[in-house]
Every structure is written in C-alpha cells, then in structure tokens.
Design a protein around this motif. Structure first.
Motif, short mmCIF file in Angstrom:
data_model
loop_
_atom_site.label_atom_id
_atom_site.label_comp_id
_atom_site.label_asym_id
_atom_site.label_seq_id
_atom_site.Cartn_x
_atom_site.Cartn_y
_atom_site.Cartn_z
N GLN A 46 36.17 42.37 39.67
CA GLN A 46 36.30 43.35 38.60
C GLN A 46 35.70 44.67 39.07
O GLN A 46 34.57 44.71 39.55
CB GLN A 46 35.58 42.86 37.34
CG GLN A 46 35.79 43.76 36.13
CD GLN A 46 35.14 43.18 34.88
OE1 GLN A 46 34.68 42.05 34.87
NE2 GLN A 46 35.11 43.99 33.83
N PHE A 47 36.47 45.74 38.93
CA PHE A 47 36.01 47.06 39.39
C PHE A 47 35.48 47.93 38.26
O PHE A 47 34.74 48.87 38.51
CB PHE A 47 37.16 47.79 40.09
CG PHE A 47 37.65 47.08 41.33
CD1 PHE A 47 36.78 46.80 42.37
CD2 PHE A 47 38.98 46.68 41.45
CE1 PHE A 47 37.22 46.15 43.51
CE2 PHE A 47 39.43 46.03 42.57
CZ PHE A 47 38.55 45.76 43.60
N LEU A 48 35.86 47.63 37.04
CA LEU A 48 35.46 48.45 35.90
C LEU A 48 34.78 47.59 34.85
O LEU A 48 35.26 46.51 34.50
CB LEU A 48 36.68 49.15 35.28
CG LEU A 48 37.50 50.06 36.20
CD1 LEU A 48 38.76 50.54 35.49
CD2 LEU A 48 36.66 51.24 36.67
N ARG A 50 34.30 47.26 31.21
CA ARG A 50 34.96 47.74 29.99
C ARG A 50 34.21 47.35 28.72
O ARG A 50 34.72 47.52 27.62
CB ARG A 50 36.39 47.20 29.92
CG ARG A 50 37.27 47.56 31.12
CD ARG A 50 38.58 46.79 31.07
NE ARG A 50 39.53 47.13 32.08
CZ ARG A 50 39.50 46.64 33.32
NH1 ARG A 50 38.54 45.80 33.68
NH2 ARG A 50 40.44 46.99 34.20
N THR A 51 33.00 46.80 28.85
CA THR A 51 32.27 46.30 27.68
C THR A 51 31.62 47.41 26.88
O THR A 51 31.26 47.22 25.73
CB THR A 51 31.18 45.30 28.11
OG1 THR A 51 30.24 45.96 28.98
CG2 THR A 51 31.81 44.11 28.84
N LYS A 52 31.46 48.60 27.48
CA LYS A 52 30.81 49.71 26.80
C LYS A 52 31.85 50.75 26.39
O LYS A 52 33.00 50.71 26.81
CB LYS A 52 29.74 50.32 27.70
CG LYS A 52 28.64 49.32 28.06
CD LYS A 52 27.61 49.93 28.98
CE LYS A 52 26.55 48.89 29.36
NZ LYS A 52 25.53 49.42 30.27
N ARG A 53 31.40 51.70 25.59
CA ARG A 53 32.32 52.72 25.07
C ARG A 53 32.94 53.54 26.21
O ARG A 53 34.11 53.86 26.19
CB ARG A 53 31.56 53.65 24.11
CG ARG A 53 32.43 54.75 23.51
CD ARG A 53 31.70 55.51 22.42
NE ARG A 53 31.37 54.63 21.30
CZ ARG A 53 30.72 55.05 20.22
NH1 ARG A 53 30.29 56.30 20.14
NH2 ARG A 53 30.47 54.20 19.24
N GLN A 54 32.13 53.88 27.20
CA GLN A 54 32.63 54.64 28.35
C GLN A 54 32.79 53.73 29.55
O GLN A 54 31.92 52.90 29.83
CB GLN A 54 31.68 55.80 28.70
CG GLN A 54 32.21 56.71 29.80
CD GLN A 54 31.30 57.90 30.04
OE1 GLN A 54 30.22 57.98 29.48
NE2 GLN A 54 31.74 58.83 30.85
N ILE A 55 33.90 53.87 30.26
CA ILE A 55 34.17 53.03 31.42
C ILE A 55 33.14 53.29 32.53
O ILE A 55 32.85 54.45 32.85
CB ILE A 55 35.59 53.30 31.96
CG1 ILE A 55 36.63 52.77 30.95
CG2 ILE A 55 35.79 52.65 33.32
CD1 ILE A 55 38.04 53.10 31.31
N LYS A 56 32.58 52.22 33.06
CA LYS A 56 31.61 52.32 34.16
C LYS A 56 32.10 51.49 35.34
O LYS A 56 32.77 50.47 35.17
CB LYS A 56 30.24 51.81 33.72
CG LYS A 56 29.60 52.59 32.59
CD LYS A 56 29.15 53.96 33.05
CE LYS A 56 28.40 54.69 31.93
NZ LYS A 56 27.99 56.05 32.35
N LEU A 57 31.76 51.94 36.55
CA LEU A 57 32.12 51.20 37.75
C LEU A 57 31.13 50.06 37.96
O LEU A 57 29.93 50.22 37.79
CB LEU A 57 32.10 52.10 38.97
CG LEU A 57 33.11 53.25 39.03
CD1 LEU A 57 32.95 54.01 40.34
CD2 LEU A 57 34.53 52.75 38.89
N THR A 58 31.66 48.91 38.34
CA THR A 58 30.80 47.81 38.78
C THR A 58 30.36 48.10 40.22
O THR A 58 30.78 49.09 40.83
CB THR A 58 31.57 46.48 38.74
OG1 THR A 58 32.66 46.55 39.67
CG2 THR A 58 32.11 46.20 37.34
N ARG A 59 29.51 47.24 40.75
CA ARG A 59 29.10 47.40 42.14
C ARG A 59 30.32 47.37 43.07
O ARG A 59 30.44 48.19 43.99
CB ARG A 59 28.13 46.29 42.52
CG ARG A 59 27.72 46.26 43.99
CD ARG A 59 26.74 47.32 44.34
NE ARG A 59 25.47 47.15 43.63
CZ ARG A 59 24.42 47.96 43.79
NH1 ARG A 59 24.52 49.00 44.60
NH2 ARG A 59 23.30 47.75 43.12
#
Length: 295
Positions: A46-48, A50-59
């Motif tokens: 998984q690269f993104l 999506r659990t938060k309001r703003q998309i964040k990058l995973t490691r």
C-alpha cells in the motif's frame, strides 16, 4: 507497471488529492483511483494511507515517490535531448504578472508558437500570490512573477533579473519636490495593488518599518488602472520606472524622491517541482532570452 501509473502516483502525492490529480491529468477521479490500485496490486504493498482526511504516503509510498521522481527526471531529460519540438502536442498554461504582459510576453508567445506549433498556449494575468498558489496546485504550469525568491516547498524558481520601482504621482497632486521619508507620504492618498501582490508587501514594510501609515489607501487589481488614477491626480502609487518613463518625460507623472530608496524587485519563472518538463524548461530558456529585465 507503466509510466502513466507512476505519473498518476506522483501527482496524487504532490497534490494530496485524487480529485486535484484528476483535474491536473485531465481524467476522472475513478481513473486515478484505478491506476493507483493497479500499482499497489502489482507490487503487493500500500502506497497511500487513506484512513485520514488528507492522503498521506506510507513508508513504501515515500520509497516509490523517490523512484517515480527519478524516472520522471530521466524521461524529461530524454525528451529534451531527442524529441522533435514540432511533434509535441497538448497545452501549456502560463500565469504572468501584468508588467510582463505589457512588455515582452508577446515576444515569448511568438517564439513558442514558432518552435511548438502544435502546443496550445493559455495565458492568465494576475497577482503574484494568486499565480504562485495556482502553480503549486498544478492549475498553472508556469508562472512569471515578482518575488523574494522564497516561494515555498514544492516550487522551483529561476531568476530573470530585477526591476526598479518608485513612488509616482501627478505633478498636479502637489506632492513636494524634495526628499521624502515615509512619514511625509502618510497624508497623501495611496493607490495599491491587492494584498496578494509583492508590491503591496514591499510598500507596507517600507511604511511600517518607519512607523508610518497612509491615512487613505485605495486598491486595484491592475497596475495600469493604478497608473491611470495617478495620471488623474488621485494619489501616489508604486510603479516601474522604465515602463512609465514616457509619462515622466511628458510630465503626466513625477518620480518622488524617497528616503530610504526602495529595493529593486526581482522577477522569477516558477513551476511546481512535480510539473517539470522539457516544455517548461524550454519556455524558461526563451523567457530569459526575450526578457528585457536587467540581470
């Protein structure tokens, strides 16, 4: 995995939004989502987040972004070296400060139209802050604006030189023809550009740093409108010396002698780091050639 998927991922990472990436890439949000899902399924990670309001990058997403950026830079360099400009298609949106539009923008567009006959050019004239925000979001591909060189993370800036500005007024306004400090100009009506203008920031600092504050300040969104109001004797405005030299010679405007002297204002070509391309680099090269801004 393909270049289209990697470019989609780069723009989602840069803009932090599937919707904004879809607008930038001229496609639908569902297509953006599908490309990212295909990429994640193929590589099994998984690269993104999506659990938060703003998309964040995973490691893993941060690792992929580094590779995707390197690949983009290599493809950009390849196209710049090998591609025939006449085969390039698409569109480019350029946002410029009004002074650029009034001076050498036609020369820039003429050169681009000759070199890239199949590229559609969209032009927008606006204030520096607005153009910067649109460039960062991907709504504008390239900005040519004044600034202090600090445009923030995600923006690349190439200097074009600096232009001198000065406070000007109509002789009929009656501003004394002597050395003036900020306190001396407090009582004269000031005509300013909007709050998203580097000129407004500069003059505000000039007054504030010397404990002065204009008692009346009218705002416009156009340098030419400001100049027209100055010619009519309605106030004082910060204007480029060279461009309004004809007005000074014709005595419709006078340059006010101020102390301290205002610094020259630098102009830059700016683009979003994620939006670098051979076309943008070529436009910047041509802009430096046709610009009449002193180094």
């Amino acid at each position: 995995m393909n270049l289209q998927q990697l470019e989609t991922f780069r723009w989602v990472a840069a803009l932090g939004s599937f919707t904004k990436a879809a607008v930038k890439l001229n496609t639908t949000q569902s297509t953006i989502s599908m490309r990212i899902s295909e990429l994640e399924n193929e590589l099994g990670v998984q690269f993104l987040d999506r659990t938060k309001r703003q998309i964040k990058l995973t490691r893993s997403g941060m690792d992929l972004l580094e590779y995707a950026t390197n690949i983009h830079e290599q493809v950009t360099a390849l196209k710049a070296k090998i591609a025939n400009p006449e085969t390039m298609t698409g569109s480019i949106k350029i946002g410029v400060a009004e002074l650029i539009a009034l001076t050498w923008l036609p020369d820039l567009v003429a050169n681009l139209s000759h070199l890239f006959p199949n590229i559609d050019i969209e032009l927008e004239v606006g204030l520096a802050g607005d153009i910067r925000e649109k460039t960062l979001s991907g709504d504008t591909d390239l900005g040519i604006i004044p600034g202090n060189g600090k445009f923030g993370e995600g923006i690349e800036a190439i200097s074009l030189g600096a232009i001198r500005f000065a406070f000007m007024a109509s002789p009929k306004l009656g501003v004394p023809d002597r050395q003036l400090v900020p306190k001396d100009l407090e009582d004269w009506p000031l005509i300013s550009l909007g709050p998203n203008s580097i000129l407004s920031d500069l003059q505000e600092s000039w007054f504030k740093d010397h404990d002065a504050r204009p008692k009346k300040q009218d705002r416009t969104n156009s340098m030419e409108i400001s100049a027209g109001l100055v010619r009519s004797g309605l106030g004082v405005s910060l204007l480029p010396l060279n461009y309004y030299d004809g007005d000074v010679k014709a005595a419709t405007m006078q340059v006010l002698k101020t102390e301290p002297e205002l610094p020259a204002i630098s102009f830059y070509s700016i683009y979003a780091t994620a939006n670098n391309s051979p076309l943008i680099q070529k436009i910047i090269e041509i802009a430096r050639q046709v610009s009449d801004i002193p180094d």
